[in-house]
Design a protein around this motif. Structure first.
Motif, short mmCIF file in Angstrom:
data_model
loop_
_atom_site.label_atom_id
_atom_site.label_comp_id
_atom_site.label_asym_id
_atom_site.label_seq_id
_atom_site.Cartn_x
_atom_site.Cartn_y
_atom_site.Cartn_z
N MET A 1 0.81 -1.21 0.00
CA MET A 1 0.00 0.00 0.00
C MET A 1 0.84 1.27 0.00
N GLN A 2 1.99 1.21 0.69
CA GLN A 2 2.85 2.39 0.73
C GLN A 2 3.38 2.72 -0.66
N ALA A 3 3.79 1.68 -1.40
CA ALA A 3 4.30 1.90 -2.76
C ALA A 3 3.22 2.50 -3.65
N LEU A 4 1.99 2.01 -3.52
CA LEU A 4 0.88 2.53 -4.32
C LEU A 4 0.60 3.99 -3.96
N VAL B 1 2.75 6.21 -2.79
CA VAL B 1 3.83 7.04 -3.35
C VAL B 1 3.63 7.23 -4.84
N ALA B 2 3.30 6.17 -5.56
CA ALA B 2 3.09 6.25 -7.00
C ALA B 2 1.93 7.18 -7.35
N LEU B 3 0.83 7.05 -6.61
CA LEU B 3 -0.33 7.91 -6.86
C LEU B 3 -0.04 9.36 -6.52
N THR B 4 0.78 9.59 -5.50
CA THR B 4 1.17 10.96 -5.15
C THR B 4 1.98 11.60 -6.27
N LEU B 5 2.89 10.84 -6.86
CA LEU B 5 3.69 11.36 -7.98
C LEU B 5 2.80 11.68 -9.18
N VAL B 6 1.87 10.79 -9.48
CA VAL B 6 0.95 11.03 -10.60
C VAL B 6 0.09 12.27 -10.33
N ALA B 7 -0.39 12.42 -9.09
CA ALA B 7 -1.20 13.59 -8.74
C ALA B 7 -0.38 14.88 -8.87
N MET B 8 0.89 14.82 -8.51
CA MET B 8 1.75 15.99 -8.64
C MET B 8 1.91 16.39 -10.11
N PHE C 1 8.09 7.42 -14.68
CA PHE C 1 8.99 6.27 -14.56
C PHE C 1 9.24 5.92 -13.09
N ILE C 2 9.42 6.96 -12.26
CA ILE C 2 9.63 6.71 -10.83
C ILE C 2 8.39 6.08 -10.21
N ALA C 3 7.21 6.60 -10.58
CA ALA C 3 5.97 6.04 -10.04
C ALA C 3 5.81 4.58 -10.45
N TYR C 4 6.10 4.30 -11.72
CA TYR C 4 6.03 2.92 -12.20
C TYR C 4 7.02 2.03 -11.45
N SER C 5 8.25 2.51 -11.29
CA SER C 5 9.28 1.70 -10.64
C SER C 5 8.96 1.44 -9.18
N VAL C 6 8.47 2.49 -8.50
CA VAL C 6 8.14 2.34 -7.08
C VAL C 6 7.07 1.28 -6.89
N TYR C 7 6.06 1.28 -7.77
CA TYR C 7 4.97 0.32 -7.60
C TYR C 7 5.32 -1.06 -8.15
N TYR C 8 5.85 -1.10 -9.37
CA TYR C 8 6.09 -2.40 -10.02
C TYR C 8 7.20 -3.17 -9.32
N HIS C 9 8.21 -2.46 -8.84
CA HIS C 9 9.36 -3.13 -8.21
C HIS C 9 9.26 -3.06 -6.68
N ARG C 10 8.06 -2.94 -6.16
CA ARG C 10 7.88 -2.90 -4.71
C ARG C 10 8.31 -4.24 -4.09
N ALA C 11 8.62 -4.18 -2.83
CA ALA C 11 9.03 -5.39 -2.11
C ALA C 11 7.86 -6.37 -2.00
#
Length: 271
Positions: free
Chosen positions: A1-4, A6-13, A59-69
Motif C-alpha cells: 500500500m505504501q508503494a501505491l 507514493v506512485a499515486l502521489t507522484l501522478v497527482a503531482m 517512470f519513478i511512479a512505475y518503478s516504485v509500484y512495479y518493483h515494490r518489495a
C-alpha cells in the motif's frame, strides 16, 4: 500500500503541474515590446522540461509500484545496459539542442540593434535608476567613474563638446517614444545591478567597470515598472523606477523641456 500511495502521489503531482501550466496561473505580463519571440523561447523550454518532468516522474511512479518489495521476490543486479545508456545520452542531447538552438538564435538578435536605433545611457547605483540622453548631435559625451561627485553622478566632463547638449535625468523616469528601437548602454557606479522590465521581456545585468548593452522597441504607450533583478544590498527591494512610453511628438516635447549638461553646470557655477 505504501508503494501505491507514493506512485499515486507522484501522478497527482504531475496532473496538478500540468493543470497549473495550462491554466496559466503564473504567466507573463502583457507584452509591450518587440520581444514576443522570448515568450516563444520560454514556451519551448516549458515543453521540453515539462516532458522530462512528466517522463521521469511517471517512470519513478512505475518503478516504485512495479518493483515494490514482495515476499519471495529478489532484486536483480546488472552492471550496465549500453543500449539504455546510449538511449539516454541521445535523448538528453536532443533536449539540449532543442533548448540551446533557439536560445542562441534569439540571443544573436538581442545583441544586434537595428541601424535606426536611439541610444540612452542607464546609470545604476544603490538604489537609484538614472538616464542620459544624447542632445542634437546624437552623441553621448565621455563619462568616467573617476569624475564622480555628488554633483556629477554621471562622471561627465562638462567641458567636452559632445557632453554640452547631453540631457541627464537623475532618478528617472526613462521616457521613450513608442515604435522607436532603443539601445540601452548601462553602467554601474557601485555594485552589480540588473535592469528588468517584465512587459518588455528584457533583463540584463549592469556590471561595475564595464558597459553592457540591450535593445528593444516599445510597442505600447503607457507606464511600466523597471526593477532591479539582482540582489544589490539592503535597499534592493526599493530599487524601483518607471518607464514612460509616449507618442514621438510628446517625447520630443518632454526631452526639450529637460535641462542640458551645459545648463546644469552653468547653474551650479552661479550658485
Amino acid at each position: 500500500m505504501q508503494a501505491l500511495a507514493v506512485a499515486l502521489t507522484l501522478v497527482a503531482m504531475i496532473v496538478a503541474t500540468i493543470f497549473l501550466t495550462v491554466a496559466k496561473v503564473w504567466w507573463f505580463a502583457p507584452l509591450a515590446s518587440n520581444w514576443g519571440s522570448l515568450d516563444t523561447l520560454i514556451v519551448i523550454t516549458f515543453a521540453v522540461t515539462g516532458l522530462a518532468l512528466v517522463g521521469v516522474n511517471l517512470f519513478i511512479a512505475y518503478s516504485v509500484y512495479y518493483h515494490r518489495a514482495q515476499k519471495g521476490r529478489k532484486a536483480v543486479f546488472f552492471v550496465d545496459n549500453p543500449r539504455l545508456e546510449w538511449g539516454l545520452i541521445a535523448a538528453t542531447t536532443v533536449g539540449i539542442v532543442v533548448l540551446l538552438g533557439p536560445g542562441l538564435y534569439y540571443y544573436a538578435q538581442l545583441i544586434r540593434p537595428p541601424q535606426n536605433h536611439m541610444v540612452v545611457e542607464v546609470l545604476t547605483q544603490q538604489w537609484l535608476w538614472s538616464y542620459r540622453y544624447p542632445g542634437k548631435d546624437g552623441i553621448l559625451g565621455p563619462a568616467s567613474i573617476k569624475r564622480f561627485t555628488p554633483a556629477n553622478q554621471f562622471g561627465l566632463d562638462p567641458q567636452a563638446p559632445a557632453s554640452q547638449d547631453d540631457i541627464p535625468v537623475l532618478g528617472g523616469p526613462l521616457a521613450l517614444p513608442v515604435g522607436q528601437p532603443v539601445l540601452l548602454r548601462m553602467r554601474s557606479n557601485d555594485v552589480l545591478h540588473s535592469f528588468y522590465v517584465p512587459e518588455f521581456r528584457v533583463k540584463w545585468d549592469v556590471v561595475p567597470g564595464m558597459v553592457t548593452e540591450l535593445w528593444f522597441t516599445p510597442t505600447k504607450t503607457g507606464e511600466f515598472q523597471v526593477i532591479c533583478a539582482e540582489l544589490c544590498g539592503v535597499g534592493h527591494y526599493s530599487m524601483v523606477g518607471k518607464v514612460v512610453v509616449m507618442e514621438p511628438d510628446a517625447f520630443q516635447k518632454w526631452l526639450s523641456e529637460r535641462p542640458t549638461v551645459a545648463q546644469i553646470f552653468s547653474l551650479q557655477v552661479r550658485h
